[in-house]
Every structure is written in C-alpha cells, then in structure tokens.
Write a protein that holds these residues in place. Structure first.
Motif, PDB file in Angstrom:
ATOM      1  N   UNK A 104       0.832  -1.198   0.000  1.00  9.85           N
ATOM      2  CA  UNK A 104       0.000   0.000   0.000  1.00  9.85           C
ATOM      3  C   UNK A 104       0.871   1.255   0.000  1.00  9.85           C
ATOM      4  N   UNK A 105       0.507   2.170  -0.858  1.00  6.43           N
ATOM      5  CA  UNK A 105       1.221   3.436  -0.954  1.00  6.43           C
ATOM      6  C   UNK A 105       0.627   4.396   0.079  1.00  6.43           C
ATOM      7  N   UNK A 106       1.455   4.864   0.999  1.00  9.29           N
ATOM      8  CA  UNK A 106       0.966   5.810   1.999  1.00  9.29           C
ATOM      9  C   UNK A 106       0.847   7.202   1.370  1.00  9.29           C
ATOM     10  N   UNK A 107       0.007   8.017   1.980  1.00 10.04           N
ATOM     11  CA  UNK A 107      -0.224   9.361   1.438  1.00 10.04           C
ATOM     12  C   UNK A 107       1.032  10.213   1.466  1.00 10.04           C
ATOM     13  N   UNK A 108       1.791  10.053   2.553  1.00 11.70           N
ATOM     14  CA  UNK A 108       3.021  10.839   2.682  1.00 11.70           C
ATOM     15  C   UNK A 108       4.198   9.881   2.848  1.00 11.70           C
ATOM     16  N   UNK A 109       5.203  10.060   2.022  1.00 10.25           N
ATOM     17  CA  UNK A 109       6.387   9.215   2.084  1.00 10.25           C
ATOM     18  C   UNK A 109       7.195   9.542   3.335  1.00 10.25           C
ATOM     19  N   UNK A 110       7.676   8.534   4.026  1.00 12.02           N
ATOM     20  CA  UNK A 110       8.427   8.725   5.272  1.00 12.02           C
ATOM     21  C   UNK A 110       9.915   8.976   5.051  1.00 12.02           C
ATOM     22  N   UNK A 111      10.359   9.034   3.810  1.00  7.55           N
ATOM     23  CA  UNK A 111      11.763   9.329   3.512  1.00  7.55           C
ATOM     24  C   UNK A 111      12.683   8.124   3.601  1.00  7.55           C
ATOM     25  N   UNK A 112      12.125   6.934   3.818  1.00  2.96           N
ATOM     26  CA  UNK A 112      12.945   5.731   3.935  1.00  2.96           C
ATOM     27  C   UNK A 112      12.801   4.860   2.694  1.00  2.96           C
ATOM     28  N   UNK A 113      13.929   4.274   2.309  1.00  2.00           N
ATOM     29  CA  UNK A 113      13.944   3.308   1.219  1.00  2.00           C
ATOM     30  C   UNK A 113      14.009   1.913   1.807  1.00  2.00           C
ATOM     31  N   UNK A 114      13.300   0.985   1.192  1.00  2.00           N
ATOM     32  CA  UNK A 114      13.319  -0.412   1.631  1.00  2.00           C
ATOM     33  C   UNK A 114      14.054  -1.220   0.566  1.00  2.00           C
ATOM     34  N   UNK A 115      15.096  -1.890   0.984  1.00  2.00           N
ATOM     35  CA  UNK A 115      15.890  -2.688   0.053  1.00  2.00           C
ATOM     36  C   UNK A 115      15.784  -4.160   0.414  1.00  2.00           C
ATOM     37  N   UNK A 116      15.611  -4.969  -0.598  1.00  2.00           N
ATOM     38  CA  UNK A 116      15.679  -6.417  -0.425  1.00  2.00           C
ATOM     39  C   UNK A 116      16.906  -6.869  -1.188  1.00  2.00           C
ATOM     40  N   UNK A 117      17.815  -7.486  -0.443  1.00  2.00           N
ATOM     41  CA  UNK A 117      19.058  -7.998  -1.011  1.00  2.00           C
ATOM     42  C   UNK A 117      19.005  -9.514  -0.887  1.00  2.00           C
ATOM     43  N   UNK A 118      19.217 -10.204  -1.985  1.00  2.00           N
ATOM     44  CA  UNK A 118      19.157 -11.666  -1.883  1.00  2.00           C
ATOM     45  C   UNK A 118      20.295 -12.326  -2.638  1.00  2.00           C
ATOM     46  N   UNK A 119      20.695 -13.463  -2.105  1.00  2.00           N
ATOM     47  CA  UNK A 119      21.724 -14.296  -2.710  1.00  2.00           C
ATOM     48  C   UNK A 119      21.233 -15.735  -2.576  1.00  2.00           C
ATOM     49  N   UNK A 120      20.499 -16.179  -3.586  1.00  2.00           N
ATOM     50  CA  UNK A 120      19.897 -17.509  -3.572  1.00  2.00           C
ATOM     51  C   UNK A 120      20.691 -18.361  -4.556  1.00  2.00           C
ATOM     52  N   UNK A 121      21.255 -19.450  -4.054  1.00  2.00           N
ATOM     53  CA  UNK A 121      22.162 -20.283  -4.837  1.00  2.00           C
ATOM     54  C   UNK A 121      21.577 -20.862  -6.110  1.00  2.00           C
ATOM     55  N   UNK A 122      22.457 -21.298  -6.981  1.00  2.00           N
ATOM     56  CA  UNK A 122      22.074 -21.852  -8.293  1.00  2.00           C
ATOM     57  C   UNK A 122      21.216 -23.105  -8.153  1.00  2.00           C
ATOM     58  N   UNK A 123      21.406 -23.855  -7.089  1.00  2.00           N
ATOM     59  CA  UNK A 123      20.599 -25.062  -6.892  1.00  2.00           C
ATOM     60  C   UNK A 123      19.122 -24.719  -6.637  1.00  2.00           C
ATOM     61  N   UNK A 124      18.866 -23.492  -6.244  1.00  2.00           N
ATOM     62  CA  UNK A 124      17.489 -23.045  -5.992  1.00  2.00           C
ATOM     63  C   UNK A 124      17.104 -21.961  -7.001  1.00  2.00           C
ATOM     64  N   UNK A 125      17.523 -22.147  -8.226  1.00  2.00           N
ATOM     65  CA  UNK A 125      17.304 -21.152  -9.275  1.00  2.00           C
ATOM     66  C   UNK A 125      15.811 -20.878  -9.503  1.00  2.00           C
ATOM     67  N   UNK A 126      14.990 -21.914  -9.448  1.00  2.00           N
ATOM     68  CA  UNK A 126      13.555 -21.744  -9.679  1.00  2.00           C
ATOM     69  C   UNK A 126      12.959 -20.824  -8.624  1.00  2.00           C
ATOM     70  N   UNK A 127      13.290 -21.075  -7.350  1.00  2.00           N
ATOM     71  CA  UNK A 127      12.805 -20.214  -6.276  1.00  2.00           C
ATOM     72  C   UNK A 127      13.302 -18.784  -6.451  1.00  2.00           C
ATOM     73  N   UNK A 128      14.571 -18.660  -6.852  1.00  2.00           N
ATOM     74  CA  UNK A 128      15.166 -17.331  -7.047  1.00  2.00           C
ATOM     75  C   UNK A 128      14.414 -16.550  -8.122  1.00  2.00           C
ATOM     76  N   UNK A 129      14.136 -17.192  -9.251  1.00  2.00           N
ATOM     77  CA  UNK A 129      13.440 -16.509 -10.343  1.00  2.00           C
ATOM     78  C   UNK A 129      11.997 -16.181  -9.966  1.00  2.00           C
ATOM     79  N   UNK A 130      11.334 -17.088  -9.268  1.00  2.00           N
ATOM     80  CA  UNK A 130       9.960 -16.836  -8.834  1.00  2.00           C
ATOM     81  C   UNK A 130       9.922 -15.690  -7.817  1.00  2.00           C
TER      82      UNK A 130
END
Length: 192
Positions: A104-130
């Motif tokens: 949900x987009x809030x009416x006023x932005x709080x000035x914070x960025x949310x980052x998702x960083x992931x390192x999912x191995x090649x053996x779990x490539x399907x999960x990584x792509x999904x």
C-alpha cells in the motif's frame, strides 16, 4: 519442485469458487459437515454465505475436481464429513495469499527506502526466479540484479514472500535506509 509446478502455482485460479473453497478451508483448518443425507453440499451451502452465489452442481463439481487433483481430503467419520487441505492443497492456498499481496502506498512518504538484497544459490534457481518475479509484480524497482528497492513499508510482505519460498535470513535481507545516494531516479519511479 519443477519450474512447471511453480508456473502452475502462479496462475490465476480459473474460477472464484476455487478461491472461496480454499479460503474457507484454509481459515477454518477443516470443514465438518453433518452427513445425514447424501446431499451434503446442501448443508455446506447453508453453512457458508460465500457459497450461496454458486449452484449446487458448481460446488459439488469443484469439490470433486479438487479431490481428484489431490488438493482436498474428504473423510467420513461418525456421520460427519471432514474436508481438509492436503499438503499440496496447503501450498495452493498459500499461493492465493501470495497472489493477494499488495504494497500500500501511503499518502506521505516517510523518507525511507526499503531494500531487499538476496543471494539464492544456483541449486534453488527456480525459487530465485519466482521470488524475483514476485518482487517485480509488487512494484519493486531493480537497483541491481539481486537488489530491489521500494519506497513504502513492505516488511510484512517481504517476510511472507521469504517464508513462502522457504528462504533463510542468509539468503534474503531486508534493509531500511534514509540515504542511498543519488535517488532522483527512484523518486521519479515511485512518484515522490
């Protein structure tokens, strides 16, 4: 799990009745219906308002198809019929929750960025792509191949996704930051 199976899980359900059945069973854990007559579907329709919009034939047919597909388990015990989800059915019900995710987009932005960083191995490539595909559908912006950014609070949605795909904290990190350097391009993307 093969890619074809994941593709199956990410498809939209063919009818609303399937969604309603999965929601009813997922919420209650199981449905118990008095089986005093062979027309137990009538009893089911009386018990759940959502099912009243469907014909008896639709409900009965859908239950049978879900049972044949191995998604529902129907047991009879002491004049009661118990309807529950199989393990495969629970996965499908979880997919409905994933499909319904929305940030949900809030009416006023709080000035914070949310980052998702992931390192999912090649053996779990399907999960990584999904996982990557779902981030994109949720409106995340790709900072780098395995770093995605969003402007609005999405910690709960990130946790649901991480749990659904069975990813660990070593594979996925959620970070909030008020400073990510030059963010003009991101502000433009999120209409801030």
């Amino acid at each position: 799990m093969t890619f074809k199976k994941y593709k199956y899980y990410f498809r939209k359900p063919r009818s609303e009745i399937v969604k309603d059945i999965f929601k009813a069973i997922a919420v209650t854990g199981a449905i118990a219906i008095a089986a005093t007559s062979p027309y137990f579907i009538v009893n089911l329709l009386k018990g759940f308002k959502k099912f009243k919009k469907y014909s008896k034939k639709q409900v009965y047919s859908t239950f049978n198809n879900l049972k044949k597909a191995g998604l529902l388990k129907i047991d009879k015990n002491n004049r009661q019929i118990y309807i529950s989800l199989t393990e495969e059915g629970k996965k499908k019900a979880g997919m409905f929750q994933i499909d319904a995710l929305e940030i949900k987009k809030s009416e006023k932005w709080d000035g914070k960025w949310r980052l998702i960083i992931f390192d999912i191995g090649e053996l779990r490539r399907i999960e990584r792509e999904a996982f990557r595909g779902k981030l994109k559908r949720l409106g995340f912006y790709k900072l780098q191949k395995s770093i995605w950014i969003h402007a609005f609070d999405c910690r709960a949605e990130a946790e649901i996704l991480t749990n659904f795909f069975g990813l660990s904290e070593n594979e996925v990190r959620f970070i909030e930051s008020s400073n990510i350097g030059d963010d003009i391009m991101f502000k433009k993307h999120f209409n801030l």
